[in-house]
Scaffold this active site. Structure first.
Site, PDB file in Angstrom:
ATOM      1  N   LYS B  77       0.865  -1.174   0.000  1.00 54.70           N
ATOM      2  CA  LYS B  77       0.000   0.000   0.000  1.00 54.70           C
ATOM      3  C   LYS B  77       0.906   1.229   0.000  1.00 54.70           C
ATOM      4  O   LYS B  77       1.950   1.230   0.673  1.00 54.70           O
ATOM      5  CB  LYS B  77      -0.870  -0.027   1.261  1.00 54.70           C
ATOM      6  CG  LYS B  77      -1.902   1.102   1.341  1.00 54.70           C
ATOM      7  CD  LYS B  77      -2.785   0.951   2.594  1.00 54.70           C
ATOM      8  CE  LYS B  77      -3.859   2.039   2.669  1.00 54.70           C
ATOM      9  NZ  LYS B  77      -4.724   1.878   3.865  1.00 54.70           N
ATOM     10  N   SER B 152      -9.725   1.976   3.097  1.00 52.33           N
ATOM     11  CA  SER B 152      -8.859   2.754   2.240  1.00 52.33           C
ATOM     12  C   SER B 152      -7.848   1.927   1.442  1.00 52.33           C
ATOM     13  O   SER B 152      -7.313   2.409   0.460  1.00 52.33           O
ATOM     14  CB  SER B 152      -8.072   3.758   3.092  1.00 52.33           C
ATOM     15  OG  SER B 152      -7.202   3.066   3.978  1.00 52.33           O
ATOM     16  N   SER B 176     -10.090  -0.506   7.100  1.00 49.61           N
ATOM     17  CA  SER B 176      -9.450  -0.273   5.799  1.00 49.61           C
ATOM     18  C   SER B 176      -8.778  -1.482   5.171  1.00 49.61           C
ATOM     19  O   SER B 176      -8.366  -1.427   4.015  1.00 49.61           O
ATOM     20  CB  SER B 176      -8.425   0.855   5.907  1.00 49.61           C
ATOM     21  OG  SER B 176      -9.088   2.093   5.928  1.00 49.61           O
TER      22      SER B 176
END
Lengths: 95, 491, 478
Positions: B77, B152, B176
């Site tokens: 990420k 997210s 997330s």
């Protein structure tokens, strides 16, 4: 309790965010509705409840006092917007 | 053999036996990434670096100096600092930020021999539940390009779901990892707070943020978690406790385990199809000899308000360092210091980030601290106490990961509160700091449904064990979104 | 005209003498090239985290124990949020609700033999900010973050002081404490020890406090005194003109010798303190407290008491000596190595030595006359080789680097004349040459005796033993 335009301007200044007059209205509306919704929390009585700042009940570990970092200025300043003579530059500040 | 369908174990075996090289593997996945750029799952593709790393991994394998993850591709990420590479956090603010150091997670996975193929797209500064709030544009759900992948960590979830990478890292502050895992039909684990170092992970809400693995299966996640977990002296909140051998725990029987079903997770707002699918998973658990027990987590509905006060308060402070002085976006020709701050920050941050900074600043400001921040911390204590009470009697808590399947892009962008509500089942786990895993358990109208299994502190091994057993019995985790299967080739 | 009373409280910032920073492993050494000692944590790069330095905690606890304060079993770090270019993270890690040191107290001498107890509200640990350099560039301010993250304790006093003099003696006392404890180098030029002064004025006898101003970053005892005196006078003027004192932050301008409002602090602050989620509560266990207690050195008060008992000094001399740890040590070493009585040693240390140090602006550690040199000098007085007056000349010669006491006595021929015959000859000569004065003396003018002594000393260049001169003159003139 609705958030006033005045408060929005105060908050935006504390947060160093630029807010246009027209944006301020939108912010006031957004924050008012979010904060009103947040106030559901008042449904529960929390008198005497110990606030919880950390998920784990642990205490701070202490580091040995040893210097292990060396100079990396060049590397760090390579990503800086403006530097001169090893200093970071900002517009002149008058104390 | 279809490389992208292989489990981590199969990849490790294939690399170890010389069936394929890491370079071949990496090129294969890089091609897939390029072929499916429309998903917008990646902010950066690290082609050259990956091939070089893979070559290095192949040498290690030849010299028999390798571990189980040596040569295995993965994506990070774009919230993890990676030395020499852009670490944008999905923000214009950090679009020009080349991290000068490695996050501990990046370091550990590099040491484990993993090859990083790219940095995945995400909601700006991890603030969002749809991966729409990215400076680099929204991520698309591989199951339906009109839908969000969740957020997210939407880029990581979408990339694993579309078989663009076998493994990906994510972070979970309010859901997330788990919510995008559910929306994309992959397995995602949020470990106990403190299990994985936060050093080098760009902070959103420090007391809630926790890194974790994405994989196609629980077993894959176990491999990745093993390499990510552990104490880090650079993170004061990381926990100095031994890391169990997760793979060794996968095959324990579930017989006699008590599974709590919280009433509050099945009340208003839960879609009926999702409810039915979760009910089937509960039935399965019962068939395995688990004891199903109704429980109550009475303060569940207060979790979101408490979360939005605590998370925004912490973020308003964490994001003060973006001031245009030492790194990141700086406005053109600031006329004075005030102008430098206000313009750099207003230009660099997106709408949702600014909104949260404003809320958090308000909640901490004089006159409101007690009513908002302190109150939220007290509510947090109550929520945590609910879980503590529940875990006196149960081994697991099971429910849906999200109230519904993936929603349409743009559907909730205008109404922050509705968007926040999509995290209703995941947020309280972050407040308490507990571990939880999302496991694919059904498909409704072409979109995956995930169940969430919550464990007691440091019970990641037990969660992975349960999930693995479920995945031995079901094949939801093996479903590949249509359009992403490769034509079968002979081995 | 109303009688005004000043009310003063100080916030003293003390940089702790750790090797590395409070939350990072970068060096705290002073004077490095800009930003070469600012690591990723100090720069507040995205993703970095603080880890607390044990030494900083130990030093803060030590201070707490020294001022008889309550050392908290559990203290918490909080973020103080504000934007400033030399504050990299946009917040300072400090302590707010639960500081490491709670209520303590310190007694100061008022100089007239009386004492006053000054309350210490609290002392908390925090990180220092970097430095803003305003003069280097025409239209920019340069930021050096080497200092960012240096550990500080901020010692907050009660508003217990009533004059600049009291404030200075309180500050000096704190300064001597941190030096004794070895927790700070106390170097004020380098900013290791600096203070903010809160000053307000009220009519004498009034209970409520007046509106206060805060004058920031005073880095010398003299500036503290000047700035407070200026503020007191300014505020009285404001009040006597019928105006109101504005609550504000001010800066002291040493060149103009005045305070002025600080422009960058115009807006009211709202620091939005909250517990730092990156740091856990610090727990100070009883064992740790006990261990630190064992490390406590002898403090000025104890030392002064011991000096009166062990060396028979009077309280005033002892107080003066212990003000500086180094001076006290110098005194003790000298006293141990000389036959001279301690009172004489004390007088030399607080008199000649101190004056010479002040004149050359030197620290005692770099004194050209070491304690062993002084001890030998005093021995020569004691054994009658030289007189006290000659000793002062020799001290100055030693100060100028002309050698040790014996070589100076030899080379300059300063040995005291103690030969009775030699002195008697001189006495006879003086009496013979001054018949008029002899007449005066004999007619009852005792004062003329001093004249004869002076004449003998003049002839011998001060070398004659004064006691012998006195005795022989009295016999001669009888």
């Amino acid at each position: 309790m609705p958030v006033s335009l005045e408060e929005i301007l105060k908050i935006s200044h504390l947060a160093r965010l630029h807010v246009d007059p027209e944006e301020a209205g939108q912010y006031a509306a957004d924050l008012s509705s979010i904060l009103a919704w947040v106030q559901q929390m008042n449904k529960v009585d929390t008198r005497g409840v110990d606030p919880m700042a950390h998920p784990l009940d642990a205490c701070q570990r202490l580091r040995e006092d040893k210097v292990t970092e060396s100079d990396q200025r060049e590397k760090f300043q390579a990503i800086a917007p403006r530097t001169e003579n090893g200093l970071y530059l900002v517009p002149k500040v008058i104390e | 053999m279809v490389m992208e369908e292989l489990s981590v174990q199969q990849l490790a075996d294939g690399l170890d036996s010389g069936q394929f090289s890491s370079v071949e593997l990496v090129r294969h996945f890089l091609h897939r990434m390029q072929a499916h750029r429309h998903l917008n799952a990646f902010i950066s593709e690290l082609h050259d670096r990956a091939v070089m790393q893979a070559g290095h991994a192949d040498r290690q394998i030849r010299e028999r100096k390798h571990g189980p993850l040596t040569g295995v591709p993965l994506a990070h990420k774009d919230i993890f600092c990676m030395s020499g590479e852009r670490t944008s956090c999905g923000s214009k603010m950090l679009d020009n930020f080349i991290a000068p150091y490695h996050a501990t997670v990046v370091q550990k996975l590099e040491q484990a021999g993993c090859v990083v193929l790219g940095k995945t797209n995400m909601d700006e500064f991890a603030m969002g539940s749809s991966s729409e709030n990215s400076y680099y544009g929204p991520v698309r759900n591989p199951w339906n390009a009109e839908c969000v992948p969740g957020g997210s960590s939407g880029g990581s979830a979408a990339a694993v779901a579309a078989r663009l990478v076998p493994l990906a890292t994510g972070t979970d502050t309010g859901g997330s990892i788990r919510q995008p895992a559910a929306f994309c039909g992959v397995t995602g684990l949020k470990p106990t707070y403190g299990r994985i170092s936060r050093y080098g992970m760009v902070a959103y809400a420090s007391s809630l943020d926790q890194a974790g693995p994405f994989g196609k299966s629980a077993q894959d996640c176990a491999y990745l978690l093993q390499a990510m977990a552990g104490f880090d002296e650079k993170d004061s909140t990381s926990v100095d406790a031994p890391v169990p051998a997760y793979l060794a725990e996968l095959n324990r029987p579930l017989q006699g385990k008590v599974v709590g079903i919280p009433d509050e997770y099945f009340s208003t707002g839960l879609g009926s199809e999702v409810r039915t699918i979760i009910a089937r998973a509960i039935d399965w658990a019962e068939e395995q000899g688990c004891i199903i027990k109704d429980i109550s987590l009475p303060n569940t509905e207060l979790a979101i308000p408490a979360y939005y006060v605590i998370a925004t308060a912490e973020c308003s402070s964490n994001l003060s360092r973006y001031d245009g002085v030492r790194f990141g976006h700086r406005c053109e020709d600031p006329k004075d210091l005030h102008d430098l701050y206000h313009r750099s920050r207003s230009e660099g941050f997106g709408t949702e980030v600014k909104r949260r900074i404003m809320i958090g600043t308000y909640a901490l400001s004089t006159g409101y601290y007690d009513a908002y921040y302190l109150k939220a911390q007290q509510v947090r204590r109550l929520i945590s106490a609910d879980f503590n009470a529940a875990f006196q009697d149960v081994d697991f808590i099971l429910g849906p990961t999200a109230p519904e399947t993936a929603f349409r892009i743009g559907e909730k962008t205008d109404d922050p509160v509705t968007m926040y509500l999509s995290d209703i089942y995941t947020i309280s786990i972050n407040l308490a700091g507990l571990p939880a895993i999302s496991i694919p358990c059904g498909i409704h109208e072409g979109l995956p449904v995930g169940m969430q299994l919550i464990g007691n502190y440091f019970a990641e091994d037990k969660l992975l064990n349960f999930a693995h057993q479920y995945q031995l019995a079901t094949d939801w985790h093996q479903q590949c979104p249509p359009g992403f299967q490769q034509k079968r080739q002979g081995c | 005209m109303a009688q005004w009373e000043a009310v003063i409280g100080l916030e003293i910032h003390v940089q702790l003498a750790t090797q590395s920073k409070i939350f990072s492993a970068a060096s705290t050494a002073f004077g490095a090239e800009p930003n070469t000692q600012a690591c990723a944590v100090d720069l507040g790069l995205p993703g970095v985290l603080p880890v607390l330095n044990y030494e900083a905690v130990r030093m803060a606890v030590m201070f707490g124990l020294a001022v008889n304060a309550a050392v908290s079993q559990r203290c918490v770090f909080a973020r103080k949020n504000y934007f400033y270019p030399d504050l990299p993270k946009g917040y300072q890690i400090s302590q707010y609700e639960l500081p490491i040191v709670a209520r303590g107290q310190l007694e100061i001498a008022l100089g007239d033999g009386s004492y006053k107890v000054i309350g210490i509200t609290r002392a908390h640990l925090e990180e220092d900010a970097g430095k803003s350099l305003h003069e280097e560039f025409a239209d920019s301010t340069g930021i050096d973050l080497n200092r960012a993250g240096t550990p500080l304790i901020e010692i907050v006093s009660e508003p217990d002081m009533r004059s600049a003099k009291e404030a200075v003696s309180y500050m000096k006392k704190i300064h001597s404490f941190v030096r004794y404890l070895g927790i700070s180098d106390g170097n004020m030029q380098e900013g290791s020890f600096r203070c903010d002064a809160n000053v307000s004025i009220r009519p004498a006898g009034q209970k409520e406090l007046g509106t206060r101003t805060e004058t920031k970053n005073l880095n010398s005892f003299r500036f503290v005194e000047r700035a407070i005196d200026f503020e007191i006078a300014r505020q009285i003027d404001v009040l006597e003109d019928g105006n109101e004192v504005v609550q504000e932050t001010r800066l002291y301008d040493a060149v103009q010798d005045e305070t002025r409002p600080m422009r960058s602090k115009e807006e009211a602050d709202d620091y939005r303190y909250f517990p730092d989620p990156d740091l856990l509560p610090v727990v100070i266990r009883p064992e740790m407290l006990e261990e630190i207690k064992q490390q406590l050195p002898e403090l000025p008060g104890e030392k002064a008491l011991r000096f009166t008992q062990e060396y028979g000094l009077n309280a005033q001399d002892a107080e003066n000596l212990v003000l500086s740890k180094e001076a006290a040590e110098y005194f003790e070493q000298t006293a141990r190595n000389t036959n001279a009585e301690a009172k004489r040693v004390a007088n030399w240390v607080t008199g000649e030595l101190n004056a010479a140090l002040n004149q050359d602006d030197l620290e005692i550690a770099s004194s050209p006359v070491s304690s062993s040199m002084l001890a030998k000098l005093l021995n020569r007085i004691e054994d009658g080789t030289i007189s006290g007056k000659i000793a002062k000349d020799i001290f100055r010669s030693m100060w100028a680097g002309e050698g040790d006491v014996d070589s100076i006595i030899e080379s300059k021929g300063l040995r005291q004349i103690t030969d009775t015959l030699e002195i008697e000859t001189l006495v006879n000569q003086v009496v013979r040459e001054n018949p008029a004065q002899v007449e005066q003396f004999k007619s009852g003018k005792d004062k003329v005796f001093g004249f004869f002594v002076g004449q003998v000393m003049k002839i011998t260049g001060g070398k004659a033993n004064p006691q012998q001169v006195n005795r022989l003159l009295r016999e001669k003139l009888k």
